[in-house]
Motif scaffolding. Structure first.
Motif: not given
Lengths: 271, 271, 271, 271, 271, 271
Positions: B92-94, B86-89, C88, C86, B96, C91-93, A87-91
């Motif tokens: 990081g991922t969120r 998972w959505l990317i913003d 990218i 969505w 939904q 600023d995110g998605t 999974l992709i996150d901020a880190d």
């Protein structure tokens, strides 16, 4: 939301069995499961839908104090659905275990339901986990995961003519056959699960047995689960004849002739 | 745009039924639905398109005070479309929720329309939610979601020869059969929904009934919805014969012989 | 580049019809369209390629003052191509509406051309938008979009034996049948669109009518659009016989015998 | 690397035709192309591989001063390969035109080679660009691109029994048929392109004509391009018999009997 | 790791041929290759696996001082595998050439092995590179890459009944046919490559020739490469009979009867 | 978690064989493997599932001091699963070797199990690694990886009628055939692996031999692995007859007649 964060304190918290599940043994299956578990031999449970395989596994997980991670197999299931993914996150990227790697890493009972629905090649990932190596290569993670000492693998399916596991998969499992419970067990389950009086339960089981005698398809399709639901509706105050219409007749088939046949049996018992 | 942000105050705000939907019961279906809901038994509604299943579900959601999350199933529907993704913003991922997990998490009525169009294996995700476990494994979220106490699952489809649900899916539902409403009900619906005078409504229903007697295909295809639309065009000032041509004849079929047969009936009634 | 930024002032600016499109009515189709639009009933236009359906829709959009969002359906079209997706950015998605959600959100006429080319299940997304609910569930956006009061849905296709919409889709539309325009209309169109003299136009229509009499395939394939192009080449100074070779004979078929047959007709008329 | 940055000064710089391509007209094709271009009518060129269609298009692009954007169609080509896509860079997403949108936006001649290899539904995107609307909906970009006034669409394929364009695609094009050039033209091309002496060229064309008379497959397969290559090898100093073996015999077929037949002809002419 | 960074000093460093590969010409193939290269005509090498095509190409690359970029074609190969793709890193997207664009950009010999395994439409990308244009449209990069003056394209495959290249692909190549080397050449290769004594080599070639006479399949399957391996095992000290069992008999087939036949020949020669 | 970071100190740490695996040679297979390894010739092991191929490879890796990277092939395996892929993290993309490139780069024994399950074209990536070049083109990484001097490639499969490797793949391997071990070896394995007394082991092997004589399918399906599991259950205290039911009878087949036949044999031996 806390479940999403995968708290390191107990990554299996969601999968612990909270209370003892009701299960009525019909033979030595409990001891046999325990013997196989003592050796950590992978187990294959065979039998028709609704005959109690899932409940038995829940019972054994509770008895052995193991968290229970259940996966319903389907044709679309890819290796990543079992093994995990990035999974992709901020880190950057973060590895998230799938149900199989989660259970293997932390020591749960992993139960793969309806194994035969999965594509044969998707099951190849089970091979090194289901022989003496007890390892799970997570290729996408660059990791060779050694199974936790308490980890146990259990699978199940409903045998059907013309469908079989590949020999290389099949020979890695010790197998137990399940059948629909006998009449007295059905009555006892109805009394316990639906809250029916014994006479009500016996009449309902009688209807089911006559319906199962109609043809081979009926035998497999009229499951204990459907009887319990009919019983629950009756115990909840619905007229018995109507409860049978909803929970048995209409739920059983869409074919007019089959609907008529079962309805006639219900009319005879609940005039 | 606020809907996109998924306001935590009421994540189901979009799905609440704003006003009481018009529904004219034809039997005990309301009480039967309530009995099944009291036990939270999953419900299967069977019947042809346009016979009122969707309206009935809207009516029951309004009656029970439940938000209604509707999903039209199709062959291309993947598990992620039901369960979420998972959505990317920027942070990081969120995660939904999909419609099914949204309804299960917050306690809505989830209505899966045309269930039989979905690939059988996509429906495997319903199994643990539709038996006594009432849980939804969100594997991609690493979460085992326990359904909200008010959550209710309802599905529907139009039975067709040669197509059926898999037994393991089917036996998890209590089923109710729906048919096209009887003639007086059709007239009442036309008066209420299209704003026709009773005599106009009766003539239109008469045309539909004669057309349905043409052949079996016609019976299924000439739905209440089409009659209402013909009635609306008439009530809006269109000549009755033309309204039948647009809303019934041309909408019914592209085959010249079928078009001719229905047009002849319309010509006879609206000379 | 400004179009890419989707200026909030008028998100439909690109889709407004700039000038009145030429359209020559052949019956009451304009009034019928207006009656259906008054009730916001979804419309289905049936007819062969090149008979004027698209031009009629452009004309109605201009008449009603509606922006026109056109989608050419194809087998590869996925739900996301209609509903949006969505994107990218820094600023995110960011959610970007597809043509259907754009039209529904802001109140345009959405025209789905060649609807029958789309996979049946891709059309399931139209169902809640095409009945009394007039809503569009954007599952990937977690949004239940209520259609703008001015939104209108129009679809079209060329009926072909053995291909049909699913009943659940079809019965949501009011339908109008189109045919190739009659000879005088063809002549008038050629004069207006290609700039031919009436005598030139009549000779060209005469050739087309004889060719259409050759066989059934020819009737469908020799469209008004091809005649206009032949006429334009003639009006632009190309020899009539050569213009027929390019715009009719070679454009019509690759089969030597069909090419010969049409060429013989052209040779007779333009010796 | 500068090409990657897509310099705004001239986004079509790479696609300008640098020098006048050699082309030897065989009829009125140049004037016909110019007449069609004057009206911006889309053109379809039909004919076998290697007969000079591509060279003709290069010649016309040079003559008309248009940049030439060529796309070789194939079954795997998706709409995004023609229309463009979103790329991610440090500032978020950036839209990059595909060859079709690049040509339409900035005014080039767009040449789709082997159109019949593309999946029919992938060609649906051409429809609004190939009729009077001359627009290209870039759905993924939320843009309705109006074609540049100089934009011209040309397509080609080799007609084959049992394969055809869909009528809705086909009728949008004005068509020209090409064939292998006649013998004197072949000789002239060989002299010009391969640098052979006229006598050498005539002997080589003689061999090709005899080979083409062998069977129908040979007629299509022994193209002008292969003759030019044989001629180039001879002009470069290779023994004529060996040049025929490499450029004609072995290049023509893998089937022993066909190889033998052509080799026998070559042996006779170049003993 | 430095190779990953694609050092700008010499992007083809990895693909330079370090030492002169051993190659024993059997005819004029070296001169023919050089003549074709002088004109930069694309070359097609035909012949069975293991007959020396790859070694010949390595030899020619070394002789001509060209780096050698080899691609083994397969059915799953997509255009992006040949042309390159966008990679994401901290500074946004970065274009990475594929083997074909790398070779074309910097001037290498690009060798596509087993061309016939590739899907026909994947080979369409070769067309503009393999005719007089010598360009490679990198659509995903928005670039029209002109081939380096030293760039040369070579492809190979093993002709098989019922499989062929598409004419439009095939006619772009000049072709050379290869066969298994004659007996003296086989002996010489075994002496040089495996380090056998001439008598040992002759006996091994004798066994192979007898085996190839068994049937047509054997002729193709018993390649020079297998003989070299058997010879290497013998030269390394393994008993000749055992080396034949491993490198020839078991490697040749899984069918008991074929295994028996070859084993009988080996038993006779190495009693 | 440290495995995820791919510690540069020893990237093969996870794949080292910790203790000497039990292996009982039945012939010269150990010396033959060593001879092939001395020349780094790729090895193909043929034989039925459960006959000891995997254990033999583990034994040889331990003997030669090589880390062992095992891959279970399946139809869904893509080239990227063998070769590696790009991962995204905070610093951009990072290349992660797949099992094949990991083994080739750092010098391990790479074992591809059930090679025949992989799609033929996925195996094309093995070709340059399995001939004298010993290189692995990592096209997605822009790298031509030269194999480590200690790298060794071993593959295995169970030969089945109608399935074979492609000749170009097959001829790159030196092959060894394996069979089920002879009776005394089976007894010795049971004593060592399951901890049975010799008499118990002999009785169990006797049952297996009689079952294998039932039909050809039984011979392949009743593997050594199943016997060991039956023996382990007995040694763990389970009644012999029950252990046979679980580990042999039910694990062997779902077909009632086959189950009956094997159960009858078991009943006879363990009355």
């Amino acid at each position: 939301m806390s479940a999403v964060l995968q708290a390191p304190a107990d990554p299996l918290a969601d999968w612990r069995v909270a209370a003892e599940p009701y299960y009525r043994p019909v033979g030595d299956e409990v001891a046999q499961f325990q013997d196989a578990y003592a050796l950590r031999l992978p187990l294959l449970l065979k039998g028709p839908p609704g005959c109690g395989k899932t409940r038995f596994v829940e019972h054994m997980a509770w008895t052995l104090g193991l968290p229970l991670v259940t996966v319903a197999c389907h044709e679309d299931m890819a290796a990543g659905d079992l093994l995990g993914r990035w999974l992709i996150d901020a880190d950057g990227t973060r590895w998230q275990d799938g149900p199989l790697s989660l259970a293997a890493r932390h020591g749960a009972l992993c139960y793969l339901d309806e194994l035969i629905e999965a594509r044969p090649d998707a099951l190849t990932v089970l091979h090194p986990l289901a022989d003496t190596r007890r390892v799970l290569p997570l290729e996408r993670n660059g990791e060779l995961l050694a199974a936790h000492p308490r980890f146990q693998l259990v699978v199940s399916y409903n045998p059907q003519p013309g469908r079989d596991l590949r020999p290389a998969t099949r020979q890695r499992f010790v197998a137990m056959a399940f059948e629909a419970p006998p009449v007295p067990a059905q009555v006892a389950i109805l009394v316990h699960e639906a809250g029916l009086e014994p006479e009500q339960a016996m009449r309902l089981v009688g209807l089911a047995e006559r319906a199962r005698a109609l043809d081979e398809g009926a035998q497999a399709a009229l499951s204990m689960r459907m009887l319990v639901r009919a019983g629950q509706l009756m115990a909840g105050g619905m007229q018995a004849r109507v409860a049978c219409e909803l929970a048995l007749v209409q739920a059983w088939s869409d074919q007019p002739e089959r609907v008529q046949a079962l309805r006639a049996l219900a009319d005879a018992l609940y005039p």
